[in-house]
Scaffold this motif. Sequence first.
Motif, PDB file in Angstrom:
ATOM      1  N   ILE A  70       5.100   2.332 -12.375  1.00 32.74           N
ATOM      2  CA  ILE A  70       6.099   1.384 -11.883  1.00 32.74           C
ATOM      3  C   ILE A  70       7.101   2.147 -11.035  1.00 32.74           C
ATOM      4  O   ILE A  70       7.491   3.277 -11.367  1.00 32.74           O
ATOM      5  N   SER A  71       7.502   1.546  -9.922  1.00 29.05           N
ATOM      6  CA  SER A  71       8.478   2.193  -9.042  1.00 29.05           C
ATOM      7  C   SER A  71       9.375   1.129  -8.428  1.00 29.05           C
ATOM      8  O   SER A  71       9.099  -0.071  -8.550  1.00 29.05           O
ATOM      9  N   ARG A  72      10.430   1.581  -7.774  1.00 31.05           N
ATOM     10  CA  ARG A  72      11.390   0.626  -7.215  1.00 31.05           C
ATOM     11  C   ARG A  72      11.812   1.050  -5.828  1.00 31.05           C
ATOM     12  O   ARG A  72      11.726   2.223  -5.455  1.00 31.05           O
ATOM     13  N   ASP A  73      12.303   0.070  -5.067  1.00 31.59           N
ATOM     14  CA  ASP A  73      12.926   0.304  -3.777  1.00 31.59           C
ATOM     15  C   ASP A  73      14.205  -0.512  -3.775  1.00 31.59           C
ATOM     16  O   ASP A  73      14.172  -1.724  -3.539  1.00 31.59           O
ATOM     17  N   ASN A  74      15.322   0.153  -4.081  1.00 34.34           N
ATOM     18  CA  ASN A  74      16.588  -0.579  -4.208  1.00 34.34           C
ATOM     19  C   ASN A  74      17.021  -1.223  -2.896  1.00 34.34           C
ATOM     20  O   ASN A  74      17.625  -2.292  -2.895  1.00 34.34           O
ATOM     21  N   ALA A  75      16.715  -0.576  -1.792  1.00 33.34           N
ATOM     22  CA  ALA A  75      17.116  -1.129  -0.494  1.00 33.34           C
ATOM     23  C   ALA A  75      16.440  -2.470  -0.228  1.00 33.34           C
ATOM     24  O   ALA A  75      16.998  -3.335   0.450  1.00 33.34           O
ATOM     25  N   LYS A  76      15.246  -2.631  -0.777  1.00 31.70           N
ATOM     26  CA  LYS A  76      14.497  -3.868  -0.565  1.00 31.70           C
ATOM     27  C   LYS A  76      14.552  -4.791  -1.775  1.00 31.70           C
ATOM     28  O   LYS A  76      13.946  -5.873  -1.747  1.00 31.70           O
ATOM     29  N   ASN A  77      15.274  -4.382  -2.832  1.00 25.66           N
ATOM     30  CA  ASN A  77      15.266  -5.174  -4.078  1.00 25.66           C
ATOM     31  C   ASN A  77      13.835  -5.472  -4.502  1.00 25.66           C
ATOM     32  O   ASN A  77      13.465  -6.615  -4.798  1.00 25.66           O
ATOM     33  N   ALA A  78      13.027  -4.429  -4.524  1.00 28.69           N
ATOM     34  CA  ALA A  78      11.610  -4.611  -4.815  1.00 28.69           C
ATOM     35  C   ALA A  78      11.150  -3.645  -5.901  1.00 28.69           C
ATOM     36  O   ALA A  78      11.688  -2.544  -6.047  1.00 28.69           O
ATOM     37  N   VAL A  79      10.163  -4.096  -6.644  1.00 28.11           N
ATOM     38  CA  VAL A  79       9.538  -3.286  -7.685  1.00 28.11           C
ATOM     39  C   VAL A  79       8.029  -3.336  -7.462  1.00 28.11           C
ATOM     40  O   VAL A  79       7.490  -4.365  -7.027  1.00 28.11           O
ATOM     41  N   TYR A  80       7.386  -2.221  -7.755  1.00 28.41           N
ATOM     42  CA  TYR A  80       5.954  -2.124  -7.524  1.00 28.41           C
ATOM     43  C   TYR A  80       5.251  -1.680  -8.799  1.00 28.41           C
ATOM     44  O   TYR A  80       5.828  -0.997  -9.646  1.00 28.41           O
ATOM     45  N   LEU A  81       3.999  -2.067  -8.915  1.00 31.20           N
ATOM     46  CA  LEU A  81       3.170  -1.604 -10.027  1.00 31.20           C
ATOM     47  C   LEU A  81       1.860  -1.094  -9.428  1.00 31.20           C
ATOM     48  O   LEU A  81       1.029  -1.896  -8.984  1.00 31.20           O
ATOM     49  N   GLN A  82       1.725   0.211  -9.385  1.00 30.22           N
ATOM     50  CA  GLN A  82       0.487   0.831  -8.928  1.00 30.22           C
ATOM     51  C   GLN A  82      -0.455   0.930 -10.105  1.00 30.22           C
ATOM     52  O   GLN A  82      -0.138   1.567 -11.115  1.00 30.22           O
ATOM     53  N   MET A  83      -1.611   0.303  -9.981  1.00 30.36           N
ATOM     54  CA  MET A  83      -2.577   0.261 -11.072  1.00 30.36           C
ATOM     55  C   MET A  83      -3.838   1.000 -10.657  1.00 30.36           C
ATOM     56  O   MET A  83      -4.523   0.575  -9.721  1.00 30.36           O
ATOM     57  N   ASN A  84      -4.123   2.085 -11.331  1.00 29.82           N
ATOM     58  CA  ASN A  84      -5.304   2.892 -11.058  1.00 29.82           C
ATOM     59  C   ASN A  84      -6.255   2.854 -12.243  1.00 29.82           C
ATOM     60  O   ASN A  84      -5.879   2.475 -13.353  1.00 29.82           O
ATOM     61  N   SER A  85      -7.479   3.270 -12.005  1.00 24.30           N
ATOM     62  CA  SER A  85      -8.492   3.321 -13.069  1.00 24.30           C
ATOM     63  C   SER A  85      -8.541   2.006 -13.835  1.00 24.30           C
ATOM     64  O   SER A  85      -8.538   1.981 -15.070  1.00 24.30           O
ATOM     65  N   LEU A  86      -8.581   0.924 -13.102  1.00 22.94           N
ATOM     66  CA  LEU A  86      -8.540  -0.394 -13.724  1.00 22.94           C
ATOM     67  C   LEU A  86      -9.769  -0.651 -14.576  1.00 22.94           C
ATOM     68  O   LEU A  86     -10.885  -0.196 -14.255  1.00 22.94           O
ATOM     69  N   LYS A  87      -9.552  -1.384 -15.656  1.00 17.76           N
ATOM     70  CA  LYS A  87     -10.608  -1.730 -16.592  1.00 17.76           C
ATOM     71  C   LYS A  87     -10.719  -3.252 -16.683  1.00 17.76           C
ATOM     72  O   LYS A  87      -9.739  -3.961 -16.423  1.00 17.76           O
ATOM     73  N   PRO A  88     -11.869  -3.766 -17.078  1.00 16.17           N
ATOM     74  CA  PRO A  88     -12.001  -5.224 -17.227  1.00 16.17           C
ATOM     75  C   PRO A  88     -10.932  -5.821 -18.145  1.00 16.17           C
ATOM     76  O   PRO A  88     -10.488  -6.948 -17.915  1.00 16.17           O
ATOM     77  N   GLU A  89     -10.511  -5.081 -19.142  1.00 20.08           N
ATOM     78  CA  GLU A  89      -9.493  -5.603 -20.059  1.00 20.08           C
ATOM     79  C   GLU A  89      -8.105  -5.662 -19.434  1.00 20.08           C
ATOM     80  O   GLU A  89      -7.169  -6.178 -20.049  1.00 20.08           O
TER      81      GLU A  89
END
Length: 125
Positions: A70-89
């Motif tokens: 999880i990361s943020r960009d305060n200038a853009k009032n935005a939050v991100y969720l980078q999801m790697n090694s995704l699983k069916p669950e």
Amino acid sequence: QVQLVESGGGLVQAGGSLRLSCAASGRSFSSVVMGWFRQTPGKERDFVAAISMSSGSTDYAASVRGRFTISRDNAKNAVYLQMNSLKPEDTAIYSCAAKSTRTGLPSRQSEYSYWGQGTQVTVSA
């Protein structure tokens, strides 16, 4: 009126990656915690990750630690969720949420005041 809008969901094969975005508007988010939750049919929303917009401190559910960031960009009032090694669950509707607080990183959905509409993430085997 606070608005949270998610984007970036989709269909991906197991082992792949997706990046979710949450754009926030309607107030200052400098003293806010933003969280990501996910929900599958018939189940409660589960905590995924949270971040303090002021300090950048983070917390993760055990099931995603080491795979999601999880990361943020305060200038853009935005939050991100980078999801790697995704699983069916990991398949679920992912929603971002916001809570006005200067301390702690809440992991219970009842502690969050504002919610986005959610974005579907589907991971195929």
